[in-house]
Design a protein around this motif. Structure first.
Motif, mmCIF file in Angstrom:
data_model
loop_
_atom_site.group_PDB
_atom_site.id
_atom_site.type_symbol
_atom_site.label_atom_id
_atom_site.label_comp_id
_atom_site.label_asym_id
_atom_site.label_seq_id
_atom_site.Cartn_x
_atom_site.Cartn_y
_atom_site.Cartn_z
ATOM 1 N N LEU A 158 6.134 19.194 -3.431
ATOM 2 C CA LEU A 158 6.160 18.296 -4.581
ATOM 3 C C LEU A 158 6.777 18.971 -5.793
ATOM 4 N N ASN A 159 6.414 20.228 -6.007
ATOM 5 C CA ASN A 159 6.966 20.935 -7.151
ATOM 6 C C ASN A 159 8.468 21.122 -7.000
ATOM 7 N N GLY A 160 8.928 21.280 -5.754
ATOM 8 C CA GLY A 160 10.355 21.407 -5.527
ATOM 9 C C GLY A 160 11.144 20.202 -5.980
ATOM 10 N N LEU A 161 10.515 19.031 -5.986
ATOM 11 C CA LEU A 161 11.217 17.812 -6.392
ATOM 12 C C LEU A 161 11.537 17.791 -7.879
ATOM 13 N N ARG A 162 10.892 18.658 -8.650
ATOM 14 C CA ARG A 162 11.112 18.669 -10.098
ATOM 15 C C ARG A 162 12.310 19.508 -10.509
ATOM 16 N N ASP A 163 12.801 20.331 -9.608
ATOM 17 C CA ASP A 163 13.988 21.156 -9.893
ATOM 18 C C ASP A 163 15.182 20.493 -9.216
ATOM 19 N N ARG A 164 16.187 20.115 -9.972
ATOM 20 C CA ARG A 164 17.279 19.320 -9.406
ATOM 21 C C ARG A 164 18.009 20.053 -8.290
ATOM 22 N N TYR A 165 18.085 21.393 -8.358
ATOM 23 C CA TYR A 165 18.774 22.146 -7.311
ATOM 24 C C TYR A 165 17.921 22.226 -6.044
ATOM 25 N N VAL A 166 16.637 22.490 -6.218
ATOM 26 C CA VAL A 166 15.734 22.535 -5.057
ATOM 27 C C VAL A 166 15.630 21.152 -4.430
ATOM 28 N N SER A 199 0.838 -1.204 0.000
ATOM 29 C CA SER A 199 0.000 0.000 0.000
ATOM 30 C C SER A 199 0.869 1.249 0.000
ATOM 31 N N GLU A 200 1.915 1.255 0.824
ATOM 32 C CA GLU A 200 2.815 2.401 0.876
ATOM 33 C C GLU A 200 3.511 2.615 -0.462
ATOM 34 N N LEU A 201 3.984 1.533 -1.078
ATOM 35 C CA LEU A 201 4.698 1.655 -2.348
ATOM 36 C C LEU A 201 3.798 2.215 -3.439
ATOM 37 N N LEU A 202 2.537 1.771 -3.474
ATOM 38 C CA LEU A 202 1.610 2.282 -4.472
ATOM 39 C C LEU A 202 1.332 3.769 -4.245
ATOM 40 N N LEU A 203 1.158 4.147 -2.989
ATOM 41 C CA LEU A 203 0.933 5.558 -2.686
ATOM 42 C C LEU A 203 2.146 6.399 -3.070
ATOM 43 N N LEU A 204 3.336 5.922 -2.728
ATOM 44 C CA LEU A 204 4.557 6.662 -3.057
ATOM 45 C C LEU A 204 4.727 6.807 -4.564
ATOM 46 N N GLN A 205 4.464 5.731 -5.293
ATOM 47 C CA GLN A 205 4.603 5.787 -6.745
ATOM 48 C C GLN A 205 3.580 6.738 -7.347
ATOM 49 N N GLY A 206 2.365 6.715 -6.794
ATOM 50 C CA GLY A 206 1.336 7.614 -7.285
ATOM 51 C C GLY A 206 1.700 9.076 -7.063
ATOM 52 N N ALA A 247 3.745 14.218 -9.167
ATOM 53 C CA ALA A 247 4.721 15.310 -9.132
ATOM 54 C C ALA A 247 5.332 15.536 -10.506
ATOM 55 N N MET A 248 5.515 14.479 -11.269
ATOM 56 C CA MET A 248 6.082 14.599 -12.607
ATOM 57 C C MET A 248 5.082 15.185 -13.598
ATOM 58 N N GLN A 249 3.769 14.948 -13.361
ATOM 59 C CA GLN A 249 2.759 15.328 -14.335
ATOM 60 C C GLN A 249 2.051 16.641 -14.008
ATOM 61 N N ARG A 250 2.182 17.132 -12.773
ATOM 62 C CA ARG A 250 1.416 18.300 -12.346
ATOM 63 C C ARG A 250 1.937 19.578 -12.994
ATOM 64 N N PRO A 251 1.095 20.636 -13.048
ATOM 65 C CA PRO A 251 1.552 21.914 -13.604
ATOM 66 C C PRO A 251 2.718 22.487 -12.809
ATOM 67 N N SER A 252 3.746 22.977 -13.502
ATOM 68 C CA SER A 252 4.964 23.431 -12.831
ATOM 69 C C SER A 252 4.756 24.721 -12.054
ATOM 70 N N GLU A 253 3.667 25.477 -12.348
ATOM 71 C CA GLU A 253 3.480 26.750 -11.655
ATOM 72 C C GLU A 253 2.879 26.577 -10.260
ATOM 73 N N GLU A 254 2.388 25.383 -9.934
ATOM 74 C CA GLU A 254 1.842 25.155 -8.599
ATOM 75 C C GLU A 254 2.973 25.102 -7.581
ATOM 76 N N GLN A 255 2.760 25.736 -6.425
ATOM 77 C CA GLN A 255 3.791 25.772 -5.387
ATOM 78 C C GLN A 255 3.509 24.732 -4.317
ATOM 79 N N SER A 256 4.481 23.877 -4.044
ATOM 80 C CA SER A 256 4.431 22.941 -2.921
ATOM 81 C C SER A 256 5.759 22.201 -2.892
#
Length: 332
Positions: A225-233, A202-209, A214-223
């Protein structure tokens, strides 16, 4: 020169699953239960599942985190203050705070309360829903995780009400489908609350989801999760997560990630919504609450583990953050 251009932003290529795991596991996830649901047009359901029917499977966790994978058909959804959307076969939704919502083939149809159509197993077995008319089918496998501490996890509270994730035509589509099916099969044969494997799945499925979202969401949203998409952040977040005891300054963090102070401060705040040092304070409080709940450390030891050299300063910070003292938190 440590300054970078916008071309250094690599969306979707650097998601660190360990950081996602850190944040979610700080909510003290527990147990796992799967449910098989088959609906036939026309139908509409008002969904807000409570933890009580599943409590023995979820170690009496008071809060549910839901994730629902559509195996067949298409379904309309409506969450409060959000537009309707359609879920297709091979897509899933994550509901991190178990918010109420409508789902169905036709959302103008009189809704049936979701809990009223859940059929519990007689002993070991699988929770099921079989509901609707005689039209086209929609088949879900639904999973629920228990959370002990979501109300006190501000990083969980920043997640959207609903997170729509598409696994269609992806490398992990077959794994996700097989894992949900495995979870349902495992749920149908275990003694309630006794399967560590089911909880981990259950945890693995939630984490993968969450990672996929995070990979598919709009980049302008702040959270976060969005920080994970910028390699420096993402690297800065990893530094703060991995070494919360360190007396971090913005200058030290900038050197670790290879940017100037102004560059990392700007990128971090733009992506995450708060400055790096404020994020560190939040993370320290989450880790402190987790340690107080699950470890035998003294309050002084907990303070040291999360970067406070002063017992008194830690107690003040903890009480300001949670509204109660560390000793009162541990007692509850």
């Amino acid at each position: 020169n440590t300054m970078t251009s916008d071309h250094d932003y690599k969306s979707g290529s650097v998601i660190d699953l360990s950081l996602v795991s850190d944040v979610l596991l700080a909510s003290r996830l527990s147990g796992g239960v799967f449910l098989h649901a088959e609906f036939r047009e026309p139908w509409c359901m008002a969904s807000e599942f409570r933890s009580e029917p599943f409590s023995v499977y979820l170690n009496d966790a008071p809060i549910l985190i839901g994730f629902h994978y559509l195996l067949e058909g298409e379904v309309r959804f409506k969450f409060p203050d959000q537009p309707e959307f359609t879920l297709m076969s091979g897509e899933a939704i994550l509901v991190p705070r178990n918010d109420s919502h409508l789902s169905g083939s036709d959302l103008s149809f009189p809704p049936t309360p979701g809990p009223s159509v859940v059929v519990p197993p007689d002993g070991p077995g699988l929770f099921k829903i079989d509901h609707g008319g005689d039209g086209r089918k929609a088949i879900f496998i639904c999973g629920f995780l228990g959370s002990q501490a979501e109300d006190f996890n501000p990083l969980i509270r920043t997640l959207p009400r609903v997170m729509k994730v598409s696994f269609q035509n992806s490398e992990i589509d077959a794994w996700v489908r097989a894992s949900f099916s495995m979870g349902a099969e495992e749920s149908s044969s275990i003694v309630p609350g006794k399967s560590k494997e089911l909880a981990r799945l259950s945890e693995l499925l939630l984490l993968q989801g969450v990672k996929t979202y995070a990979m598919q969401r709009p980049s302008e949203e702040q959270s976060w999760l969005n920080g994970l998409r910028d390699r420096y952040v993402a690297k800065a977040m990893a530094c703060l997560h991995n070494d919360p005891q360190r007396d971090w300054t913005l200058d030290q963090l900038a050197r670790e990630v290879g940017l100037s102070k102004s560059a990392i401060a700007t990128r971090f705040t733009k992506s995450v919504g708060i400055p790096p040092i404020q994020y560190l304070k939040t993370w320290r409080m989450l880790k402190a609450a987790e340690l107080l709940s699950v470890s035998s450390y003294s309050i002084g030891q907990v303070a040291a583990e999360v970067g406070y050299g002063s017992y008194e300063a830690f107690v003040r910070a903890f009480k300001k953050h949670y509204g109660i003292s560390p000793s009162a938190w541990r007692a509850t």
